[in-house]
Write an enzyme that holds these catalytic residues in place. Structure first.
Site, short mmCIF file in Angstrom:
data_model
loop_
_atom_site.label_atom_id
_atom_site.label_comp_id
_atom_site.label_asym_id
_atom_site.label_seq_id
_atom_site.Cartn_x
_atom_site.Cartn_y
_atom_site.Cartn_z
N ASP A 1 33.54 33.91 18.38
CA ASP A 1 33.63 35.12 19.51
C ASP A 1 34.73 35.26 20.14
O ASP A 1 34.60 34.26 21.74
CB ASP A 1 32.57 35.18 20.13
CG ASP A 1 31.09 36.23 18.84
OD1 ASP A 1 31.76 36.74 17.00
OD2 ASP A 1 30.48 35.79 19.07
N THR A 2 35.46 34.42 19.21
CA THR A 2 36.77 34.24 20.59
C THR A 2 38.07 34.08 19.66
O THR A 2 38.15 34.36 18.44
CB THR A 2 36.71 32.21 20.59
OG1 THR A 2 35.24 31.90 21.52
CG2 THR A 2 37.94 31.81 21.19
N VAL A 3 38.76 33.69 20.01
CA VAL A 3 40.45 34.12 20.23
C VAL A 3 41.43 32.65 20.46
O VAL A 3 41.08 32.92 20.93
CB VAL A 3 41.49 36.09 20.63
CG1 VAL A 3 40.79 36.95 19.72
CG2 VAL A 3 41.35 36.02 21.49
N SER B 1 38.31 34.35 25.16
CA SER B 1 36.69 34.46 24.79
C SER B 1 36.46 35.60 25.79
O SER B 1 36.31 35.00 26.76
CB SER B 1 36.63 32.88 24.26
OG SER B 1 35.09 32.99 24.03
#
Length: 541
Positions: A362-364, A381
């Site tokens: 769950d991060t970009v 994130s």
């Protein structure tokens, strides 16, 4: 300004994939390039470059938009880290992570019987560092301000965006979390449901918040109505982060750390991030001759996994807010330290170590390189999907749960405490050679990220893969005592790992994606890759 050679050395463009099979070739361009986890964000970055912005302007425009179009992954309620490389200048780093409340004490949690901070605990909420960091990055390396950089995010939040397939999957995975909070359900569910693929979604409250930040800068986020909304929401659930904590927040420039892996200087940010873990891991793996091994075979995976388990055990013992670390970073990055760890690896059997971390996706991560060859490596994130699952009801800000990375042990360097920053999993990276940036890269996937950095570096250095192939190659990591593999890992490799004592299972969803851009200085071209696991897109011009 770079120029593109009209007749590149064709022998360097080696076809590395079978065109009969589904897959991607790397993207190759001359002037500028962006690689992000969402096509709309990549397009926003390219538009920013074409409008005269630097790679820093494009990166902030893209990451702000990602907080709109990938709301489970990131947002203005989260943290970020950034590395910037410019020709002829030292690499610049920024730590945009926030800390625990000034009133937080580990002893107080222990008195309440809290021995660990869960992902859904209100005590996992830390001060959001992203907005302040975006402004500092632009001040240091941009031509535009937040007022301009936030315009794509504002436009899509106001006018709407279509939900892409992977975003829909991630959104649906957060359904129960979102249902449990009134603010989250109001802003992120629609008639009580997550959106379907192709649904057009609008965030009017978030658009108004972004407009306020565009007009007033970081102060509009950390002081005033938005900060009050956030603090009130936290206080109502028994949390301690208050308006004073928000108002006093400042990120800080960070001196990068590095280690050389077979000629490539791999550059990371220092703790409280886990970049040191990637360096320890690479230092261990450098002790083994890997190029002769099958890159998808059991011996390569076994060595990588065993080295990772040792590197992560080192992380969990030592890494914390640098003000509280008891072991110098230089000691952990020392080649002699890694050499001692490498001697513990048995090429035929799994080591007995304590239970490992549980990764998240769950991060970009994004990277941009401009025509002047400024390279930006940027990661943002909320930690777990939709963070802690609590949304400030007026502003529409989802709150992160990064404090779940603290331990509740007053004697541990990473123990939760007043104003402390937790151990952070999100890490951007660069690869330097002869003082010039050759590679800007990163992966998503929570704890997996240090392993992911090593995976990409090995694929490119030891196995001569291009950036896209290095990203695409199937991966494995340990979740607790189990080795989780992606479906692309061959049955023979799984059998080989099991014969070495590993318990192996197939992961339902792949580990988080990744992006990379390689700068080919000799030919004046940029070569980019993006991860299809996250519907990512690399685009150049």
């Amino acid at each position: 300004m770079s120029t593109c050679r009209k007749e590149p050395r064709s022998e360097n463009f080696i076809v590395t994939r079978n065109f009969h099979l589904p897959g991607r070739s790397p993207v190759i361009a001359c002037e500028g390039m962006a690689a992000t986890s969402h096509p709309l964000a990549t397009h926003a970055a390219i538009e920013t470059l074409r409008a005269g912005g630097t790679a820093a302007d494009a990166a902030v425009a893209a990451v702000a938009l990602l907080g709109v179009v990938e709301p489970a992954m990131t947002g203005i309620g989260g943290d970020c880290f950034c590395l910037v490389a410019k020709p002829g200048a030292p690499v610049w780093g920024y730590n945009g992570s926030g800390g625990a409340a000034a009133a937080m004490r580990a002893e107080a949690l222990l008195d309440k019987g809290i021995k660990a901070i869960g992902l859904d605990s209100i005590h996992a909420v830390t001060v959001p560092g992203a907005v302040e960091a975006w402004a500092r990055v632009l001040e240091a390396h941009g031509r535009f301000g937040l007022d301009r950089a936030l315009q794509p995010a504002i436009r899509y939040a106001q006018e709407g965006f279509p939900v892409s397939p992977r975003v829909a999957v991630d959104w649906a995975g957060g359904l129960e979390k979102l249902r449990a909070d009134p603010g989250a359900a109001r802003h992120y569910l629609f008639d009580g449901r997550p959106p379907a693929v192709g649904d057009v979604v609008r965030f009017p409250a978030l658009a108004a918040t972004l407009e306020a930040i565009a007009a007033g800068g970081p102060r509009a986020f950390y002081q005033g109505p938005i900060a009050q909304d956030i603090a009130t929401t936290i206080a109502a659930r028994g949390g301690l982060v208050d308006e004073a904590d928000l108002a006093r927040h400042r990120g800080e420039p960070a001196e990068p750390i590095s280690s050389n892996y077979r000629g490539l200087d791999v550059v990371e940010l220092p703790p409280n991030g886990q970049g040191i873990t990637a360096l320890v891991l690479l230092n261990i793996l450098e002790r083994f001759e890997l190029s002769g091994l099958d890159p998808l075979g059991p011996e390569r995976f076994h060595l990588s996994l065993e080295a990772a388990r040792l590197a992560y055990a080192t992380r969990d013992t030592h890494v914390a807010d640098p003000r509280f670390m008891q072991t110098p970073v230089a000691s952990l990055a020392d080649k002699a330290f890694a050499r001692a760890l490498a001697t513990r690896i048995d090429r035929s059997r799994r080591l007995e170590l304590s239970t490992g971390p549980l990764p998240s996706s769950d991060t970009v991560y994004l990277t941009v390189v401009d025509r002047d060859r400024m390279a930006v490596s940027f990661i943002n994130s909320l930690y777990a999907g939709f963070g802690v699952g609590i949304c400030a009801p007026v502003s529409g800000v989802m709150l992160q749960n990064r404090g779940a990375c603290f331990v509740v042990d007053p004697g541990h360097p990473n123990s939760i405490g007043p104003g402390k920053r937790p151990l952070h999993t999100i890490i951007p990276a660069l690869g330097m050679r002869d003082g010039r940036c050759e590679l800007a890269f990163g992966v998503m996937g929570g704890h997996y990220q240090a392993m992911g950095h090593a995976h990409v570096v090995l694929n490119m250095i030891d196995y001569d893969m291009d950036v896209q192939a290095a990203i695409d190659a199937p991966r494995a990591f340990f979740e607790g005592d189990t080795i989780m593999v992606e479906r692309g890992v061959a049955a023979a490799t799984v059998k080989g790992l099991e014969s070495r004592g590993h318990k192996v299972a197939v992961r339902p969803l792949p580990f988080g994606g990744g992006q990379a851009i390689r700068i080919d200085w000799d030919r004046g071209v940029l070569i980019g890759g993006s991860d299809p696991r996250k519907d990512g897109l690399a685009l150049g011009y």
